[in-house]
Scaffold this motif. Structure first.
Motif, mmCIF file in Angstrom:
data_model
loop_
_atom_site.group_PDB
_atom_site.id
_atom_site.type_symbol
_atom_site.label_atom_id
_atom_site.label_comp_id
_atom_site.label_asym_id
_atom_site.label_seq_id
_atom_site.Cartn_x
_atom_site.Cartn_y
_atom_site.Cartn_z
ATOM 1 N N PHE A 181 0.834 -1.201 0.000
ATOM 2 C CA PHE A 181 0.000 0.000 0.000
ATOM 3 C C PHE A 181 0.868 1.251 0.000
ATOM 4 C CE2 PHE A 181 -2.246 3.306 2.453
ATOM 5 C CZ PHE A 181 -3.408 3.427 1.720
ATOM 6 N N VAL A 182 1.877 1.255 0.871
ATOM 7 C CA VAL A 182 2.764 2.417 0.952
ATOM 8 C C VAL A 182 3.531 2.575 -0.362
ATOM 9 C CG1 VAL A 182 4.846 3.302 2.091
ATOM 10 C CG2 VAL A 182 2.959 2.361 3.447
ATOM 11 N N LYS A 183 3.966 1.462 -0.922
ATOM 12 C CA LYS A 183 4.720 1.515 -2.178
ATOM 13 C C LYS A 183 3.859 2.111 -3.296
ATOM 14 C CE LYS A 183 6.792 -1.591 -5.497
ATOM 15 N NZ LYS A 183 6.974 -2.986 -5.888
ATOM 16 N N ALA A 184 2.642 1.600 -3.445
ATOM 17 C CA ALA A 184 1.778 2.099 -4.514
ATOM 18 C C ALA A 184 1.367 3.541 -4.254
ATOM 19 C CB ALA A 184 0.544 1.208 -4.646
ATOM 20 N N GLY A 185 1.258 3.909 -2.978
ATOM 21 C CA GLY A 185 0.946 5.294 -2.637
ATOM 22 C C GLY A 185 2.077 6.225 -3.046
ATOM 23 N N LEU A 186 3.314 5.781 -2.793
ATOM 24 C CA LEU A 186 4.456 6.611 -3.182
ATOM 25 C C LEU A 186 4.491 6.804 -4.697
ATOM 26 C CD1 LEU A 186 7.293 5.340 -0.829
ATOM 27 C CD2 LEU A 186 6.225 7.603 -0.862
ATOM 28 N N MET A 187 4.123 5.763 -5.436
ATOM 29 C CA MET A 187 4.083 5.897 -6.900
ATOM 30 C C MET A 187 3.077 6.978 -7.282
ATOM 31 S SD MET A 187 4.071 1.991 -8.128
ATOM 32 C CE MET A 187 5.523 0.988 -7.955
ATOM 33 N N ALA A 188 1.946 6.987 -6.588
ATOM 34 C CA ALA A 188 0.926 7.992 -6.881
ATOM 35 C C ALA A 188 1.478 9.384 -6.616
ATOM 36 C CB ALA A 188 -0.321 7.736 -6.033
ATOM 37 N N VAL A 189 2.251 9.530 -5.522
ATOM 38 C CA VAL A 189 2.825 10.846 -5.230
ATOM 39 C C VAL A 189 3.765 11.256 -6.364
ATOM 40 C CG1 VAL A 189 4.370 12.086 -3.669
ATOM 41 C CG2 VAL A 189 2.562 10.637 -2.747
ATOM 42 N N SER A 212 -0.322 11.580 1.965
ATOM 43 C CA SER A 212 0.894 10.850 2.342
ATOM 44 C C SER A 212 1.398 11.329 3.696
ATOM 45 C CB SER A 212 1.973 10.935 1.257
ATOM 46 O OG SER A 212 1.902 12.135 0.570
ATOM 47 N N VAL A 213 1.208 12.623 4.011
ATOM 48 C CA VAL A 213 1.555 13.095 5.353
ATOM 49 C C VAL A 213 0.743 12.309 6.383
ATOM 50 C CG1 VAL A 213 1.367 15.048 6.947
ATOM 51 C CG2 VAL A 213 2.211 15.412 4.623
ATOM 52 N N ALA A 214 -0.543 12.117 6.071
ATOM 53 C CA ALA A 214 -1.419 11.390 6.990
ATOM 54 C C ALA A 214 -0.903 9.974 7.225
ATOM 55 C CB ALA A 214 -2.839 11.363 6.443
ATOM 56 N N ILE A 215 -0.477 9.314 6.141
ATOM 57 C CA ILE A 215 0.010 7.933 6.285
ATOM 58 C C ILE A 215 1.271 7.899 7.148
ATOM 59 C CG2 ILE A 215 0.930 5.936 5.035
ATOM 60 C CD1 ILE A 215 -2.062 6.220 4.696
ATOM 61 N N ILE A 216 2.106 8.946 7.009
ATOM 62 C CA ILE A 216 3.302 9.007 7.873
ATOM 63 C C ILE A 216 2.866 9.076 9.343
ATOM 64 C CG2 ILE A 216 5.306 10.420 8.512
ATOM 65 C CD1 ILE A 216 5.448 11.221 5.508
ATOM 66 N N ILE A 217 1.814 9.884 9.602
ATOM 67 C CA ILE A 217 1.315 9.978 10.980
ATOM 68 C C ILE A 217 0.802 8.619 11.464
ATOM 69 C CG2 ILE A 217 -0.454 11.037 12.464
ATOM 70 C CD1 ILE A 217 -0.150 13.542 10.748
ATOM 71 N N LEU A 218 0.163 7.861 10.573
ATOM 72 C CA LEU A 218 -0.317 6.522 10.953
ATOM 73 C C LEU A 218 0.859 5.625 11.345
ATOM 74 C CD1 LEU A 218 -2.569 4.377 11.182
ATOM 75 C CD2 LEU A 218 -2.166 3.837 8.788
ATOM 76 N N VAL A 219 1.920 5.686 10.530
ATOM 77 C CA VAL A 219 3.091 4.858 10.817
ATOM 78 C C VAL A 219 3.689 5.267 12.166
ATOM 79 C CG1 VAL A 219 5.421 4.264 10.055
ATOM 80 C CG2 VAL A 219 3.573 4.422 8.385
ATOM 81 N N ILE A 220 3.781 6.582 12.401
ATOM 82 C CA ILE A 220 4.283 7.062 13.697
ATOM 83 C C ILE A 220 3.402 6.527 14.818
ATOM 84 C CG2 ILE A 220 4.569 9.127 15.142
ATOM 85 C CD1 ILE A 220 5.339 10.619 12.552
ATOM 86 N N ASN A 221 2.086 6.573 14.586
ATOM 87 C CA ASN A 221 1.140 6.086 15.584
ATOM 88 C C ASN A 221 1.403 4.620 15.917
ATOM 89 O OD1 ASN A 221 -1.039 5.581 17.204
ATOM 90 N ND2 ASN A 221 -2.574 6.398 15.813
ATOM 91 N N ILE A 222 1.609 3.815 14.871
ATOM 92 C CA ILE A 222 1.825 2.376 15.086
ATOM 93 C C ILE A 222 3.091 2.151 15.911
ATOM 94 C CG2 ILE A 222 2.431 0.226 13.899
ATOM 95 C CD1 ILE A 222 0.469 1.136 11.656
#
Lengths: 369, 623
Positions: free
Chosen positions: B38-46, B472-482
């Motif tokens: 998911f993160v990989k495909a998201g980065l491609m989108a960015v 993508s900022v939001a996903i970074i926050i999710l990773v930090i949360n985890i």
């Protein structure tokens, strides 16, 4: 209450319309329809938008009431009443959507026939007339003109070829008479493409091995932008074209002009360019007046084009860059780079290409080409 | 207890995860793998949103752009959404129905390893001369040998292998749900998530088989010069589209139905109310599942199949709006009169409803075939399906993540970070995709790597790209949360941290390897809630406490995955210059795969038993 409700319904629509008002380039956007087909599509798009906006507003209103009103209060840990459901309500939101969909289903079916039947009928008629043409050619050719004006569109990686019933060909620019239904017969040479003039109508795919039809009509003379809508390779994004609608008379004279043999260029530089055009082998791919190969776009009326290769503004500098290295500007094109060409040879070719004009200046001004 | 514990401790952690057949651990494997993809495909989108941030940008080339969008779509659907759904399905289904595991634990593990080896095979295409570039739909002739690159071979084989994994997992879920429910759990007491997964699994069985057939034909075309899809050689271009969409349309529902299921768990739990109209929800799910096979042609309205076919499929497509509408209003009225607790999970659960409606209404607009000639293959469609996929599937998955996280990992995710994550993600999502509706209408086709200046597309593309950055900022926050929660969060041992309703909340936290020491007796829909009101708050056991039979772990599924990977690579290598013949590679892969299969068949593995005393002491320790 009622007025308030009505107001609530209108607000998002107004907002949406305001948003749309400032959108898009004239001659491209489908939000400013310029032909009967695109007008029909636009009207029905609005119809479905209104119906769906109604649904959305109902859901949103219920949603906001719910999230505002039914929050758990601090310290209130009792369970609320446990309901199983409500048959009346459940039936209501099954039946009402069916009615709403029925409203949309009617134009869906009629519209589908309005948009496509004509093209097929016309194609059949054309076949019939062609078949009968052996018996009495003159009469049938007249019939053909009356019934359908069919232009063949072939999609190539990454340019468009337009073959006219009168026997000549243009590339990337297609000319049609205004206020007349024109049928486009869609084919593809290599991969799938999709023929789309947003301001005039819907798109239909060009598929190798399949022949499709679409009719388009422009209310007014003018230049309409067209695009390829089906992914066809690296330069899919640059596979644009122009549809140019002319007054009936202008179209007739342009058509006549296109059927004429090319006149010898007046300028000496252009004359030299013509020789270079042959010597450098351009003619191996680009035909002028039906002379030469039609592997690449025909250049018969290159001087009239607003763009090079469908997307670059047609000026000397761009043309120079293009001939030097087309692959750098449009990835994946078949045209080879010409690193060895001398500057003066290039100047001559450019002068020659610019001299290839078939539209008179007055017409050009009229349609703002 | 002692013998078991030392037994597991002797194995290394890595070996334990490679050999596990425990549905809870496989769920975590799916979760990790799915998140990475998911993160990989998201980065491609960015990356391609950077390219589209301004007109005529020269950040990446048209070829790279096509590779990125193709991989973005393919990975998101096959390698991110599917495994993430399987993660929750694997974790929740056996627990929700009161079972000790799925029906075929070995097959379950095999499903994961096949999915992963297919996914990795697809991903390594970048290192062998380019990723697939014909779009996630791989339309021929662009995907044929003549016009498409080597990457498409990776697409064909990678999806084929991971598709096998999905297919066998689907069969496994069907058998599990039909066969392994606890006493008293009738079909009409089945939690809605299980219902949606049952229908989803059936769709998988009927949809992934045509996909497998289509991919096999494309592979024959590309590698062995067959002519199924080659026009002029007797092949038919449109055939591929029919096969693809007969799979492809149900695929959308394969992904979104479990999201419906998750929402149907989360919304009642945090509204403290029973799901409104349970029966109509079940029938809505069944009808949607059935209709999803009847509408594939609506992806092909511009192909020219004629007005009659177009009309029929247009009306069939619109019909889907009715059961979907039923679900929407049932969710709303589940919340109505409830006492809603806005946890992060409920933020996602509640916001799903209006967001999904926005995607749904554009779906009805698209269903009007004659008007679809305008929308088709434009950004309007891109906006529509992202409202379904992000606004539907991803919101659903995130709701499920925050909801089941404590049961899976023994601690909650941080709620403050969670809510910040929600708002940034949600705003970013709308910024990205709302304007794309209008972009499509003003003439922006999809899959274009650039657009010309002065066509009125600049501002909206800029907004869209900014939205993508926010997401993508939001996903970074999710990773930090985890990470933060794993380090700081309080360990929980309570069975039911959310005051929830279904059976998974009757197990200890963390869940014992056998799930339920005694199979529970189910007396109602929402059994845990029922016992809170009508019983002593504990599930009544349906059997006496006795020794528990468990399956042994096995390395064979992993080996079979490796074998498939090697064989798949062998097929691709026909068009590569390698020092070794493709036949040799295929043979090595085949022998590995079938060897492992033979080993499994010949092995006499009866599993093992956990004796009664051990179970008793484990239960005491866990409570």
């Amino acid at each position: 209450m009622n007025a308030k409700k009505r107001f609530l319904r209108v607000v998002p629509l107004m907002a949406f319309m305001l948003l749309l008002a400032g959108c898009g380039e004239q001659g491209l956007t489908a939000l400013d329809p310029m032909g009967p087909q695109s007008q029909w599509i636009f009207d029905n798009m609005l119809l479905s938008l209104y119906v769906m906006a109604l649904v959305t507003v109902v859901v949103f209103v219920i949603f906001f009431i719910v999230v505002m009103k039914f929050r758990q209060k601090d310290g209130d840990n009792d369970y609320p009443e446990q309901t199983h459901g409500n048959t009346k309500l459940e039936v209501a939101w099954t039946v009402i959507p069916i009615f709403l969909l029925a409203i949309l289903a009617v134009p869906t079916i009629t519209g589908q026939f309005y948009l496509s039947v004509d093209a097929e009928d016309i194609a059949e008629e054309e076949e019939e007339t062609e078949g009968a043409g052996d018996v009495d050619e003159e009469v049938d050719e007249e019939d053909l003109q009356d019934d359908a004006y069919v232009i063949e569109v072939t999609g190539h990686q990454f340019w468009w070829e337009f073959d006219y019933p009168e026997g000549f060909t243009t590339g990337n620019d297609v000319y049609i008479p205004a206020e007349e239904e024109v049928v486009f017969q869609l084919e593809a040479e290599d991969v799938m493409h999709s023929f789309w003039v947003p301001a005039l109508g819907g798109k239909v795919d060009n598929i190798p091995g399949v022949t499709n039809h679409v009719w388009l009509e422009a209310d007014d003379p003018g230049v309409y932008m067209g695009k390829c809508a089906e992914l066809c390779g690296p330069s899919h994004a640059l596979m644009d074209f122009k549809l140019i609608a002319l007054e009936e008379d202008d179209y007739a004279s342009w058509n006549e002009e296109m059927q004429q043999e090319e006149e010898e260029p007046e300028e000496t530089l252009a004359q030299e360019g013509r020789e270079q055009f042959e010597d450098q082998g351009c003619i191996a791919c680009h035909a002028v007046d039906g002379e030469g190969s039609a592997q690449g776009p025909t250049l018969t009326n290159f001087g009239d084009r607003t763009t090079i290769a469908g997307f670059l503004e047609n000026n000397e500098e761009n043309l120079r860059d293009w001939i030097r290295d087309p692959g750098a500007l449009k990835q994946g094109v078949n045209m080879p780079a010409s690193p060895g060409m001398e500057d003066d040879e290039l100047d001559a070719i450019i002068a020659y290409l610019d001299s290839l004009e078939r539209l008179d200046d007055e017409t050009k001004e009229d349609i703002d080409l | 207890m002692v013998s078991e514990a030392t037994n597991t401790r002797k194995k290394s952690v890595l070996w334990d995860w490679l050999t596990t057949v425990d549905h809870k651990k496989i769920a975590i494997l799916y979760l990790i793998a799915g998140t990475l993809f998911f993160v990989k495909a998201g980065l491609m989108a960015v990356l391609f949103r950077i390219q589209l941030i301004a007109p005529e940008m020269e950040f990446i080339s048209g070829q790279t752009f096509n590779e990125l969008v193709t991989m973005h779509g393919t990975i998101m659907l096959f390698l991110a959404a599917t495994p993430l759904i399987f993660a929750f399905a694997n974790f929740a289904i056996p627990l929700q129905i009161g079972a000790r595991d799925v029906a075929f634990p070995f097959v379950n593990a095999l499903g994961f390893w096949l999915f992963l080896s297919g996914g990795i095979l697809l991903s390594i295409s970048w290192f062998f001369g380019g990723a697939p570039d014909a779009g996630w739909t791989s339309y021929v002739p662009l995907a044929s040998r003549e016009f498409g690159g080597l990457g498409i071979d990776f697409y064909v084989l990678g999806l084929q292998i991971s598709g096998f994994g999905t297919l066998i997992s689907g069969i496994n879920f069907i058998v599990t749900i039909i066969n392994m429910r606890a006493p008293g759990m009738t079909m009409m007491r089945l939690p809605l998530f299980c219902w949606t997964m049952l229908v989803t699994s059936m769709l998988i069985v009927f949809a992934f088989t045509p996909l497998a057939a289509g991919l096999a034909l494309l592979m024959l075309d590309r590698i062995f010069d067959a002519q199924f899809f080659i026009p002029g050689e007797g092949g038919n271009v449109v055939l591929w589209q029919h096969i693809f969409w007969i799979f492809g349309h149900p695929e959308v529902y394969i992904l979104v139905m479990p999201a419906f299921g998750i929402i149907s768990e989360v919304v009642p739990a945090f509204s403290k109310k029973r799901l409104f109209g349970y029966t109509s929800m079940v029938f809505a799910v069944l009808i949607i599942g059935f209709l999803s096979f009847m509408v594939w042609l609506h992806h092909m309205f511009t192909v020219g199949v004629g007005p009659i076919a177009n009309s029929v499929f247009a009306i069939a497509t619109m019909t889907i709006a009715v059961p979907t509408g039923i679900k929407i209003f049932n969710w709303l009225f589940t919340m109505w009169g409830g006492k809603i607790k806005f946890t992060t999970a409920m933020h996602f659960g509640a916001s799903f409803v209006p967001t999904f409606v926005l995607g749904g209404v554009t779906g009805v607009m698209l269903a009007m075939a004659p008007v679809d000639h305008l929308y088709h293959d434009t950004y309007f469609v891109v906006a529509h399906f992202h409202y379904i996929i992000v606004g539907g599937i991803v919101l659903g998955l995130l709701a499920g993540l925050f909801y089941w996280y404590p049961k899976m990992f023994g601690h909650k995710l941080n709620e403050t970070l969670g809510i910040i994550f929600f708002w940034i993600f949600y705003i970013g999502f709308h910024l990205t995709f709302f304007v794309q509706h209008i972009l499509g209408l003003i003439g922006m086709p999809r899959r274009v790597y650039t657009y010309l200046e002065g066509q009125g597309m600049d501002t909206m593309n800029f907004i869209s790209s900014v939205g993508a950055f926010l997401m993508s900022v939001a996903i970074i926050i999710l990773v930090i949360n985890i990470i933060y929660s794993a380090l700081k969060a309080e360990r929980i041992t309570e069975k039911d941290p959310w005051d929830a309703r279904t059976l998974e909340w009757a197990t200890s936290t963390p869940v014992a390897e056998y799930n339920f020491a005694q199979t529970p007796q189910v007396r109602s829909l929402d059994p845990v809630f029922y016992e809170k009101i009508h019983g002593n708050g504990e599930m009544k056991p349906a059997e006496p406490l006795d020794e528990i039979h468990m399956p042994n772990g096995s390395i064979l599924p992993f080996i079979m995955g490796v074998g498939m990977f090697i064989a798949g690579f062998g097929f691709i290598s026909f068009h590569m210059d390698l020092f070794i013949s493709p036949y040799v590679i295929i043979a090595i892969g085949g022998i590995t795969f079938f060897g492992a299969m033979a080993a499994r068949s010949l092995q006499n593995d009866h599993g093992y038993h956990i004796d009664k005393e051990t179970v008793e002491s484990m239960e005491k320790e866990l409570s």
